[in-house]
Design a protein around this motif. Structure first.
Motif, PDB file in Angstrom:
ATOM      1  N   GLY A 159     -13.075   5.266  -1.339  1.00  0.00           N
ATOM      2  CA  GLY A 159     -11.936   6.139  -1.613  1.00  0.00           C
ATOM      3  C   GLY A 159     -12.398   7.247  -2.544  1.00  0.00           C
ATOM      4  O   GLY A 159     -13.489   7.171  -3.113  1.00  0.00           O
ATOM      5  N   PRO A 160     -11.556   8.284  -2.704  1.00  0.00           N
ATOM      6  CA  PRO A 160     -11.947   9.446  -3.507  1.00  0.00           C
ATOM      7  C   PRO A 160     -12.314   9.104  -4.953  1.00  0.00           C
ATOM      8  O   PRO A 160     -13.106   9.818  -5.556  1.00  0.00           O
ATOM      9  CB  PRO A 160     -10.713  10.341  -3.470  1.00  0.00           C
ATOM     10  N   VAL A 166      -0.640  12.265   2.141  1.00  0.00           N
ATOM     11  CA  VAL A 166      -1.674  11.223   2.132  1.00  0.00           C
ATOM     12  C   VAL A 166      -1.343  10.259   3.278  1.00  0.00           C
ATOM     13  O   VAL A 166      -0.268   9.663   3.289  1.00  0.00           O
ATOM     14  CB  VAL A 166      -1.662  10.452   0.790  1.00  0.00           C
ATOM     15  N   TYR A 210       0.889  -1.180   0.000  1.00  0.00           N
ATOM     16  CA  TYR A 210       0.000   0.000   0.000  1.00  0.00           C
ATOM     17  C   TYR A 210       0.914   1.213   0.000  1.00  0.00           C
ATOM     18  O   TYR A 210       1.329   1.685   1.045  1.00  0.00           O
ATOM     19  CB  TYR A 210      -0.881  -0.076   1.251  1.00  0.00           C
ATOM     20  N   ASN A 239      -3.975   5.123   7.595  1.00  0.00           N
ATOM     21  CA  ASN A 239      -4.985   4.282   6.941  1.00  0.00           C
ATOM     22  C   ASN A 239      -4.705   2.800   7.184  1.00  0.00           C
ATOM     23  O   ASN A 239      -5.615   2.006   7.404  1.00  0.00           O
ATOM     24  CB  ASN A 239      -5.001   4.527   5.431  1.00  0.00           C
ATOM     25  N   THR A 299     -16.072   9.071  -5.586  1.00  0.00           N
ATOM     26  CA  THR A 299     -16.886  10.229  -5.191  1.00  0.00           C
ATOM     27  C   THR A 299     -18.100  10.419  -6.108  1.00  0.00           C
ATOM     28  O   THR A 299     -17.938  10.631  -7.309  1.00  0.00           O
ATOM     29  CB  THR A 299     -16.026  11.522  -5.255  1.00  0.00           C
ATOM     30  N   GLY A 348      -4.856   5.407  -3.124  1.00  0.00           N
ATOM     31  CA  GLY A 348      -6.042   6.257  -2.999  1.00  0.00           C
ATOM     32  C   GLY A 348      -7.224   5.525  -2.392  1.00  0.00           C
ATOM     33  O   GLY A 348      -8.274   6.123  -2.164  1.00  0.00           O
ATOM     34  N   PHE A 349      -7.065   4.233  -2.124  1.00  0.00           N
ATOM     35  CA  PHE A 349      -8.178   3.507  -1.511  1.00  0.00           C
ATOM     36  C   PHE A 349      -8.235   3.782  -0.011  1.00  0.00           C
ATOM     37  O   PHE A 349      -7.226   4.031   0.641  1.00  0.00           O
ATOM     38  CB  PHE A 349      -8.041   2.003  -1.763  1.00  0.00           C
ATOM     39  N   SER A 350      -9.452   3.704   0.503  1.00  0.00           N
ATOM     40  CA  SER A 350      -9.706   3.998   1.907  1.00  0.00           C
ATOM     41  C   SER A 350      -9.278   2.827   2.790  1.00  0.00           C
ATOM     42  O   SER A 350      -9.048   1.718   2.304  1.00  0.00           O
ATOM     43  CB  SER A 350     -11.203   4.225   2.096  1.00  0.00           C
ATOM     44  N   ARG A 389     -16.741   8.158   0.050  1.00  0.00           N
ATOM     45  CA  ARG A 389     -15.287   8.351   0.001  1.00  0.00           C
ATOM     46  C   ARG A 389     -14.580   7.572   1.105  1.00  0.00           C
ATOM     47  O   ARG A 389     -13.497   7.033   0.893  1.00  0.00           O
ATOM     48  CB  ARG A 389     -14.933   9.839   0.092  1.00  0.00           C
ATOM     49  N   THR A 390     -15.191   7.529   2.291  1.00  0.00           N
ATOM     50  CA  THR A 390     -14.539   6.743   3.358  1.00  0.00           C
ATOM     51  C   THR A 390     -14.681   5.253   3.100  1.00  0.00           C
ATOM     52  O   THR A 390     -13.799   4.484   3.456  1.00  0.00           O
ATOM     53  CB  THR A 390     -15.184   6.964   4.753  1.00  0.00           C
TER      54      THR A 390
END
Ligand code: WTA
Length: 649
Positions: free
Chosen positions: A588-589, A194, A136, A199, A592, A163-165, A584-585
């Motif tokens: 991930g973004p 980031v 990650y 995370n 959106t 970019g993943f939550s 998003r949580t």
């Protein structure tokens, strides 16, 4: 469809590894005598024990697929060791930081040192052949070292896009029962941190609740930002690397031993762990890299993808390094410090081959030509596109403004499951048509079928299938081979179904039209509508949700959500914002939502099936053509949906 044709330029033809005659000859051979063809080209990589069997595959029954099955090799050896005698001092990776003043170069000798040490660190912590290691990471060279170190000792890596939550990361850790994570304190993108380690910590807690305990976390220090620390579990990368030996023998891997898992979205359920194996994958990734990009020794090659996606796997790391190329890895984003960044980096590092996505091209096209004109781009020789259909306007801009009509464009169609490029021009062989991925690569047999699976001939629209195996093909879904069979081979018996719609023109050129299933392609990223729906309904105020795509100027597709709230809950703008944040949580973004429409009811058939066709039309603001609505349980919902649509033109 654009009717323009751009013939192969003279200069492209002169230098090309493959001209049109050779393409024709090789293609025929690859289809008529695949054993002979791949038996020859399989030797492009080194084998500790040569294979005697080449192709042993079937698209029937349990879909057994084996390539080069009795050969022994190692991917990391092929990407590093075999180059050292002659090219140890060649730059393997050019790293361009998010900050335009920071970069570094890593030679093949240095790459060997980093990868061997990291492999030894993994071994020291008990990682063995077949174990799953989650990576990650941001776009820093250590991400590539981590992949290669796993490959060196036969561990299976699962790279999860940075970019993943935490939730998405946890799901992937749990699915493949991965107990070792490699991450970094913080990534940096567009000047902003980031929180990758944070995370990871959250994800590990979620995974533990699902009975998967992560025992070790290796942390690269990128920013020095403040992070939490679990003694005994967390280890600093730099400390561990300093205390191990700089040599590590590559494990002799069977051709069909797994190399990596990469999670990707489908039309139903959770993301699938698409599994690739060793020998065939590397042969295919390196061969496509060489011929599609017409790669010549010493050239500087830049693919702007993230290593979290398959494009990063095959065309930043494995393909180029197996070919002893110099591959550029970019940490940042195309718009930082401004929209001229790509072109500046091309000048700075004298990039010859540039491979990016239509969404980036469209967005930079929108920024105005002055950003491009600020740069010289004289080093550029070839341009590539991948990830989604490229619209002819963007293609023309890429060709004329970025490439100054000097560079061929390769519009490459492929998928996570295909391992490498499948339909593409070859720079010296294929006349170009803006918006068409043109022709199949060697060994690829595309076929268009109608909804019933009938094979369609000649110029036609249809669903794109591939009718025979190629070495780069995914072999399974990790831990769920039935799902593999069901997803790819059940729709049309005996054929691999891509999920894409496609048109073939009179010249036999292929034009991918986009997904025909419930998969969205948002800025070149694959996303299942079901994933977004399940994120939405996990919010306590949501009773039901349906998600569809709609055409979006920059992203290709935007995400349109129809949401039915729990009784007596009011659909306010505040709640809209809350739901966007919630998705998003959860994912991930990249997921959106662009539009959220609150709906009292969704259009359903009497058997309760949501009629997405209608929802798509309303989202496209094209409700004049709703088609037959007579099968709806309650036709009145449609009027209400139209009335409250969020995308009025
Ligand atoms: C789409 C990315 C049109 C397609 C390598 C496919 C494309 C999905 C192209 C796979 C292209 C990819 N033209 N569409 N050149 N390249 N696609 O798995 O819908 O992230 O099925 O792999 O992207 O996305 P994936």
């Amino acid at each position: 469809m654009s009717s323009k044709v751009y013939p192969v330029s003279k200069s492209a033809k002169t230098r090309a590894l493959i001209d049109s005659d050779k393409y024709q000859k090789w293609y025929e051979e690859s289809i008529e005598t695949p054993d002979k063809f791949w038996g020859k080209h399989g030797k492009r990589i080194d084998w500790f024990k040569p294979y005697t069997k080449v192709k042993n595959t079937s698209f029937k029954g349990r879909i057994p697929i084996k390539w080069f099955e009795d050969g022994l090799t190692n991917v990391s050896y092929n990407c590093i060791d075999r180059h050292l005698k002659t090219h140890g001092e060649r730059v393997a990776i050019i790293w361009e930081g998010d900050n335009p003043y920071i970069d570094k170069k890593i030679t093949y000798n240095e790459l060997y040192d980093h990868v061997c040490r990291l492999a030894n660190v993994l071994k020291k912590h008990g990682v063995k052949k077949g174990d799953r290691v989650t990576i990650y990471m941001p776009m820093i060279p250590e991400a590539a070292y981590a992949m290669l170190a796993c490959a060196r000792i036969g561990a299976i890596h699962s790279v999860v896009f940075g970019g993943f939550s935490p939730e998405a990361l946890a799901g992937r850790i749990v699915d493949c029962e991965s107990t070792f994570v490699i991450t970094c304190d913080e990534g940096v993108r567009g000047g902003k941190p980031v929180p990758l380690k944070e995370n990871t910590d959250i994800a590990i807690d979620i995974a533990a609740k699902n009975y998967v305990i992560v025992h070790n976390v290796l942390v690269v220090r990128r920013t020095g930002g403040k992070i939490g620390w679990a003694p005994g579990r967390d280890h600093w990368y730099h400390q561990e690397m300093a205390s191990v030996k700089p040599d590590c023998p590559p494990v002799k891997m069977k051709a069909e031993d797994p190399l990596f898992i990469l999670y990707t979205s489908g039309s139903t359920g959770k993301p699938k762990g698409v599994m690739h194996t060793t020998g065939g994958y590397l042969v295919y990734a390196s061969m496509t890299h060489e011929y599609v990009f017409d790669y010549h020794d010493g050239e500087i090659y830049w693919c702007t993808a993230d290593v979290g996606w398959v494009t990063g796997h095959s065309y930043i790391v494995y393909g180029p390094l197996a070919n002893c190329a110099t591959t550029l890895m970019f940490e940042g984003i195309p718009t930082f410090p401004d929209q001229g960044r790509f072109w500046e980096v091309i000048d700075k590092h004298k990039v010859n081959i540039f491979y990016t996505a239509p969404t980036a091209i469209r967005s930079l096209m929108g920024a105005g030509d002055e950003f491009v004109k600020r740069s010289e781009r004289t080093s550029l020789r070839l341009l590539g596109s991948v990830g989604e259909p490229i619209n002819p306007e963007a293609w023309e801009w890429y060709y004329h403004t970025v490439g100054e009509a000097r560079c061929q464009i390769v519009d490459t169609w492929w998928q996570t499951e295909t391992g490498g490029i499948m339909i593409t021009p070859l720079p010296g062989a294929t006349d170009l048509k803006p918006g068409s991925a043109t022709r199949p690569f060697f060994g690829i047999k595309p076929e268009l079928v109608d909804a019933e699976g009938k094979t369609l001939e000649g110029a036609t629209d249809g669903n794109l299938c591939i009718t025979d195996s190629w070495p780069g093909q995914a072999r399974s879904v990790y831990g769920d081979h039935d799902r593999y069979i069901q997803t790819y081979f059940a729709t049309y018996k005996g054929k691999y179904f891509t999920g894409d719609g496609c048109r073939r023109d009179e010249d036999g050129y292929y034009w991918i039209t986009g997904r025909v299933d419930d998969v969205l392609n948002v800025s070149g990223h694959r996303l299942g509508t079901a994933e977004v729906e399940s994120a939405l309904v996990s919010h306590h105020l949501v009773s039901e949700a349906a998600v569809v795509g709609y055409p979006h100027d920059i992203k290709g597709q935007g995400i349109y959500c129809y949401v039915t709230l729990m009784a007596d809950v009011e659909g306010t703008d505040q709640l809209r914002k809350e739901l966007v944040a919630h998705v998003r949580t959860e994912i991930g973004p990249i997921a959106t939502p662009d539009k959220i429409q609150f709906a009292a009811g969704l259009p359903k058939t009497r058997s309760g099936k949501i009629m997405r066709r209608i929802l798509r039309k309303i989202a496209e603001d094209d409700f004049g053509a709703l088609g037959d609505t007579s099968t709806l349980a309650d036709p009145a919902v449609v009027d209400e949906l139209i009335e409250n649509r969020q995308n009025k033109k």
